[in-house]
Write a protein that holds these residues in place. Structure first.
Motif, PDB file in Angstrom:
ATOM      1  N   ARG A 125       0.838  -1.216   0.000  1.00 26.78           N
ATOM      2  CA  ARG A 125       0.000   0.000   0.000  1.00 26.78           C
ATOM      3  C   ARG A 125       0.865   1.255   0.000  1.00 26.78           C
ATOM      4  NH1 ARG A 125      -0.889   3.246   4.033  1.00 26.78           N
ATOM      5  NH2 ARG A 125      -0.220   1.743   5.606  1.00 26.78           N
ATOM      6  N   THR A 126       1.902   1.278   0.836  1.00 28.42           N
ATOM      7  CA  THR A 126       2.739   2.478   0.904  1.00 28.42           C
ATOM      8  C   THR A 126       3.556   2.659  -0.372  1.00 28.42           C
ATOM      9  OG1 THR A 126       4.578   1.363   2.042  1.00 28.42           O
ATOM     10  CG2 THR A 126       2.856   2.353   3.427  1.00 28.42           C
ATOM     11  N   ILE A 127       3.956   1.564  -0.989  1.00 25.43           N
ATOM     12  CA  ILE A 127       4.681   1.657  -2.252  1.00 25.43           C
ATOM     13  C   ILE A 127       3.747   2.141  -3.358  1.00 25.43           C
ATOM     14  CG2 ILE A 127       6.000   0.380  -3.998  1.00 25.43           C
ATOM     15  CD1 ILE A 127       6.933  -1.456  -1.667  1.00 25.43           C
ATOM     16  N   ALA A 128       2.486   1.714  -3.314  1.00 27.32           N
ATOM     17  CA  ALA A 128       1.501   2.212  -4.291  1.00 27.32           C
ATOM     18  C   ALA A 128       1.348   3.721  -4.164  1.00 27.32           C
ATOM     19  CB  ALA A 128       0.152   1.514  -4.099  1.00 27.32           C
ATOM     20  N   ARG A 129       1.327   4.224  -2.937  1.00 31.52           N
ATOM     21  CA  ARG A 129       1.226   5.675  -2.729  1.00 31.52           C
ATOM     22  C   ARG A 129       2.453   6.389  -3.290  1.00 31.52           C
ATOM     23  NH1 ARG A 129      -3.910   7.107  -2.052  1.00 31.52           N
ATOM     24  NH2 ARG A 129      -4.817   6.438  -0.094  1.00 31.52           N
ATOM     25  N   ARG A 130       3.640   5.800  -3.082  1.00 28.05           N
ATOM     26  CA  ARG A 130       4.857   6.420  -3.631  1.00 28.05           C
ATOM     27  C   ARG A 130       4.832   6.402  -5.160  1.00 28.05           C
ATOM     28  NH1 ARG A 130       9.857   3.542  -3.939  1.00 28.05           N
ATOM     29  NH2 ARG A 130       9.164   2.360  -2.119  1.00 28.05           N
ATOM     30  N   ALA A 131       4.420   5.273  -5.731  1.00 27.66           N
ATOM     31  CA  ALA A 131       4.323   5.187  -7.195  1.00 27.66           C
ATOM     32  C   ALA A 131       3.343   6.225  -7.725  1.00 27.66           C
ATOM     33  CB  ALA A 131       3.899   3.775  -7.615  1.00 27.66           C
ATOM     34  N   ARG A 151      -4.807   7.187 -11.548  1.00 26.69           N
ATOM     35  CA  ARG A 151      -6.080   6.824 -10.923  1.00 26.69           C
ATOM     36  C   ARG A 151      -6.051   5.383 -10.423  1.00 26.69           C
ATOM     37  NH1 ARG A 151      -8.077   9.631 -15.462  1.00 26.69           N
ATOM     38  NH2 ARG A 151      -8.708   7.690 -16.450  1.00 26.69           N
ATOM     39  N   TYR A 152      -5.454   4.502 -11.219  1.00 25.47           N
ATOM     40  CA  TYR A 152      -5.361   3.093 -10.829  1.00 25.47           C
ATOM     41  C   TYR A 152      -4.548   2.951  -9.540  1.00 25.47           C
ATOM     42  CZ  TYR A 152      -4.375  -1.878 -10.894  1.00 25.47           C
ATOM     43  OH  TYR A 152      -4.272  -3.196 -10.536  1.00 25.47           O
ATOM     44  N   LEU A 153      -3.401   3.605  -9.472  1.00 26.05           N
ATOM     45  CA  LEU A 153      -2.558   3.511  -8.270  1.00 26.05           C
ATOM     46  C   LEU A 153      -3.277   4.066  -7.050  1.00 26.05           C
ATOM     47  CD1 LEU A 153       0.839   4.508  -9.894  1.00 26.05           C
ATOM     48  CD2 LEU A 153       0.268   2.262  -8.902  1.00 26.05           C
ATOM     49  N   ASN A 154      -4.045   5.133  -7.241  1.00 27.47           N
ATOM     50  CA  ASN A 154      -4.806   5.702  -6.128  1.00 27.47           C
ATOM     51  C   ASN A 154      -5.809   4.696  -5.588  1.00 27.47           C
ATOM     52  OD1 ASN A 154      -7.396   7.276  -5.182  1.00 27.47           O
ATOM     53  ND2 ASN A 154      -5.613   8.583  -4.790  1.00 27.47           N
ATOM     54  N   ARG A 155      -6.551   4.083  -6.469  1.00 22.13           N
ATOM     55  CA  ARG A 155      -7.550   3.109  -6.047  1.00 22.13           C
ATOM     56  C   ARG A 155      -6.900   1.848  -5.507  1.00 22.13           C
ATOM     57  NH1 ARG A 155      -9.559   6.272  -6.972  1.00 22.13           N
ATOM     58  NH2 ARG A 155     -11.020   6.433  -8.635  1.00 22.13           N
ATOM     59  N   LEU A 156      -5.769   1.462  -6.106  1.00 26.40           N
ATOM     60  CA  LEU A 156      -5.080   0.261  -5.656  1.00 26.40           C
ATOM     61  C   LEU A 156      -4.613   0.413  -4.212  1.00 26.40           C
ATOM     62  CD1 LEU A 156      -3.891  -2.535  -6.094  1.00 26.40           C
ATOM     63  CD2 LEU A 156      -1.884  -1.433  -7.133  1.00 26.40           C
ATOM     64  N   SER A 157      -4.127   1.570  -3.833  1.00 26.49           N
ATOM     65  CA  SER A 157      -3.685   1.743  -2.441  1.00 26.49           C
ATOM     66  C   SER A 157      -4.865   1.574  -1.486  1.00 26.49           C
ATOM     67  CB  SER A 157      -2.988   3.086  -2.240  1.00 26.49           C
ATOM     68  OG  SER A 157      -3.858   4.152  -2.474  1.00 26.49           O
ATOM     69  N   ASP A 158      -6.049   2.031  -1.893  1.00 24.78           N
ATOM     70  CA  ASP A 158      -7.246   1.816  -1.073  1.00 24.78           C
ATOM     71  C   ASP A 158      -7.576   0.326  -0.977  1.00 24.78           C
ATOM     72  OD1 ASP A 158      -7.551   4.582  -0.755  1.00 24.78           O
ATOM     73  OD2 ASP A 158      -8.918   4.736  -2.470  1.00 24.78           O
ATOM     74  N   TYR A 159      -7.500  -0.366  -2.107  1.00 33.95           N
ATOM     75  CA  TYR A 159      -7.758  -1.807  -2.107  1.00 33.95           C
ATOM     76  C   TYR A 159      -6.781  -2.519  -1.175  1.00 33.95           C
ATOM     77  CZ  TYR A 159      -7.783  -6.686  -3.329  1.00 33.95           C
ATOM     78  OH  TYR A 159      -7.824  -8.063  -3.231  1.00 33.95           O
ATOM     79  N   LEU A 160      -5.502  -2.184  -1.266  1.00 34.22           N
ATOM     80  CA  LEU A 160      -4.492  -2.858  -0.458  1.00 34.22           C
ATOM     81  C   LEU A 160      -4.695  -2.615   1.031  1.00 34.22           C
ATOM     82  CD1 LEU A 160      -1.441  -2.212  -2.787  1.00 34.22           C
ATOM     83  CD2 LEU A 160      -2.525  -4.440  -2.341  1.00 34.22           C
ATOM     84  N   PHE A 161      -5.182  -1.418   1.392  1.00 32.77           N
ATOM     85  CA  PHE A 161      -5.492  -1.146   2.795  1.00 32.77           C
ATOM     86  C   PHE A 161      -6.598  -2.079   3.289  1.00 32.77           C
ATOM     87  CE2 PHE A 161      -8.154   1.049   5.955  1.00 32.77           C
ATOM     88  CZ  PHE A 161      -7.208   1.233   6.968  1.00 32.77           C
ATOM     89  N   VAL A 162      -7.668  -2.171   2.509  1.00 30.04           N
ATOM     90  CA  VAL A 162      -8.787  -3.034   2.899  1.00 30.04           C
ATOM     91  C   VAL A 162      -8.352  -4.500   2.883  1.00 30.04           C
ATOM     92  CG1 VAL A 162     -11.127  -3.774   2.296  1.00 30.04           C
ATOM     93  CG2 VAL A 162     -10.492  -1.360   2.096  1.00 30.04           C
ATOM     94  N   ALA A 163      -7.570  -4.893   1.882  1.00 30.47           N
ATOM     95  CA  ALA A 163      -7.100  -6.284   1.794  1.00 30.47           C
ATOM     96  C   ALA A 163      -6.242  -6.640   3.005  1.00 30.47           C
ATOM     97  CB  ALA A 163      -6.326  -6.495   0.501  1.00 30.47           C
ATOM     98  N   ALA A 164      -5.419  -5.706   3.467  1.00 30.82           N
ATOM     99  CA  ALA A 164      -4.597  -5.961   4.656  1.00 30.82           C
ATOM    100  C   ALA A 164      -5.480  -6.193   5.876  1.00 30.82           C
ATOM    101  CB  ALA A 164      -3.634  -4.795   4.892  1.00 30.82           C
ATOM    102  N   ARG A 165      -6.544  -5.417   6.008  1.00 29.83           N
ATOM    103  CA  ARG A 165      -7.458  -5.597   7.132  1.00 29.83           C
ATOM    104  C   ARG A 165      -8.156  -6.949   7.051  1.00 29.83           C
ATOM    105  NH1 ARG A 165     -11.465  -2.006   8.605  1.00 29.83           N
ATOM    106  NH2 ARG A 165     -10.951  -2.698  10.706  1.00 29.83           N
ATOM    107  N   ILE A 166      -8.550  -7.367   5.855  1.00 30.55           N
ATOM    108  CA  ILE A 166      -9.217  -8.659   5.679  1.00 30.55           C
ATOM    109  C   ILE A 166      -8.223  -9.799   5.909  1.00 30.55           C
ATOM    110  CG2 ILE A 166     -10.427 -10.153   4.024  1.00 30.55           C
ATOM    111  CD1 ILE A 166     -12.049  -7.730   5.164  1.00 30.55           C
ATOM    112  N   ALA A 167      -6.960  -9.590   5.507  1.00 32.48           N
ATOM    113  CA  ALA A 167      -5.938 -10.607   5.748  1.00 32.48           C
ATOM    114  C   ALA A 167      -5.791 -10.874   7.238  1.00 32.48           C
ATOM    115  CB  ALA A 167      -4.602 -10.176   5.145  1.00 32.48           C
ATOM    116  N   ASN A 168      -5.969  -9.857   8.058  1.00 33.16           N
ATOM    117  CA  ASN A 168      -5.967 -10.056   9.517  1.00 33.16           C
ATOM    118  C   ASN A 168      -7.272 -10.675   9.987  1.00 33.16           C
ATOM    119  OD1 ASN A 168      -3.403  -9.158  10.188  1.00 33.16           O
ATOM    120  ND2 ASN A 168      -4.043  -7.041  10.463  1.00 33.16           N
ATOM    121  N   ALA A 169      -8.379 -10.124   9.543  1.00 27.84           N
ATOM    122  CA  ALA A 169      -9.687 -10.541  10.062  1.00 27.84           C
ATOM    123  C   ALA A 169      -9.964 -12.021   9.807  1.00 27.84           C
ATOM    124  CB  ALA A 169     -10.796  -9.686   9.436  1.00 27.84           C
TER     125      ALA A 169
END
Length: 193
Positions: A125-131, A151-169
């Motif tokens: 997610r943080t690398i997506a933000r840098r990209a 636009r894709y990188l912006n949305r991808l960072s949001d996806y990765l944030f949610v995916a990280a939360r689901i990976a924990n949940a």
């Protein structure tokens, strides 16, 4: 075929349609997308296929889309035909919405971590933000940069944030809340009360 060509020994690299210095904004942007793609691949190795089949399918598609977007940034031909369109952005939005239905309530900022896969997804997610930042800089400096990549990188960072939360949940690992955070998020459930 030899893996080394020696053509980059003087600090330049080949693009699609030309050569540039290896530290150009364009190379920084698509190089960071390559780094991001590597961490997406690492996250995939940390996700159990029986629990995360849907996310693994998402991440496989994302890897291909990152390759497409990197290729679009590496293209300096006069006539450019971009591979990355708005369709994958719409798919990411749909997947974010679907995963958010499953995500635990969020009231405070969270710290990256939890399960190994979640930690890796947070790195991605943080690398997506840098990209994305590098792509914005490139868009300001040069014409003919595909806006779909940003636009894709912006949305991808949001996806990765949610995916990280689901990976924990899904493996019953709680998100690690930032202890000094006030309650900054309100869930839809609380808005309705």
């Amino acid at each position: 075929m030899k893996i080394y060509t020696r053509t980059g020994d003087k600090g330049q690299t080949s693009l699609i349609g030309g050569r540039v210095d290896k530290d150009s904004l364009r190379v920084e942007a698509y190089g960071t997308m390559d780094e991001l793609n590597s961490f997406v691949g690492k996250a995939m190795t940390e996700l159990d296929g029986t629990i995360f089949a849907d996310m693994l399918a998402d991440l496989e598609a994302i890897q291909n889309e990152l390759f497409d977007g990197g290729g679009d940034l590496a293209n300096v031909m006069k006539e450019r035909h971009y591979k990355l369109s708005d369709e994958p952005i719409e798919v990411l939005e749909q997947r974010i919405d679907k995963l958010m239905e499953e995500a635990p309530e969020l009231e405070r900022f969270i710290l990256p971590g939890g399960s190994p896969a979640a930690a890796t997804l947070h790195i991605a997610r943080t690398i997506a933000r840098r990209a994305e930042r590098q792509t914005v800089s490139l868009m300001k400096a040069e014409e003919d940069v595909s806006p779909a990549v940003q636009r894709y990188l912006n949305r991808l960072s949001d996806y990765l944030f949610v995916a990280a939360r689901i990976a924990n949940a899904r493996v019953n690992v709680p998100d690690n809340e930032y202890v000094r955070s006030a309650k900054v998020f309100r869930t839809d459930k609380k808005k309705e009360s």
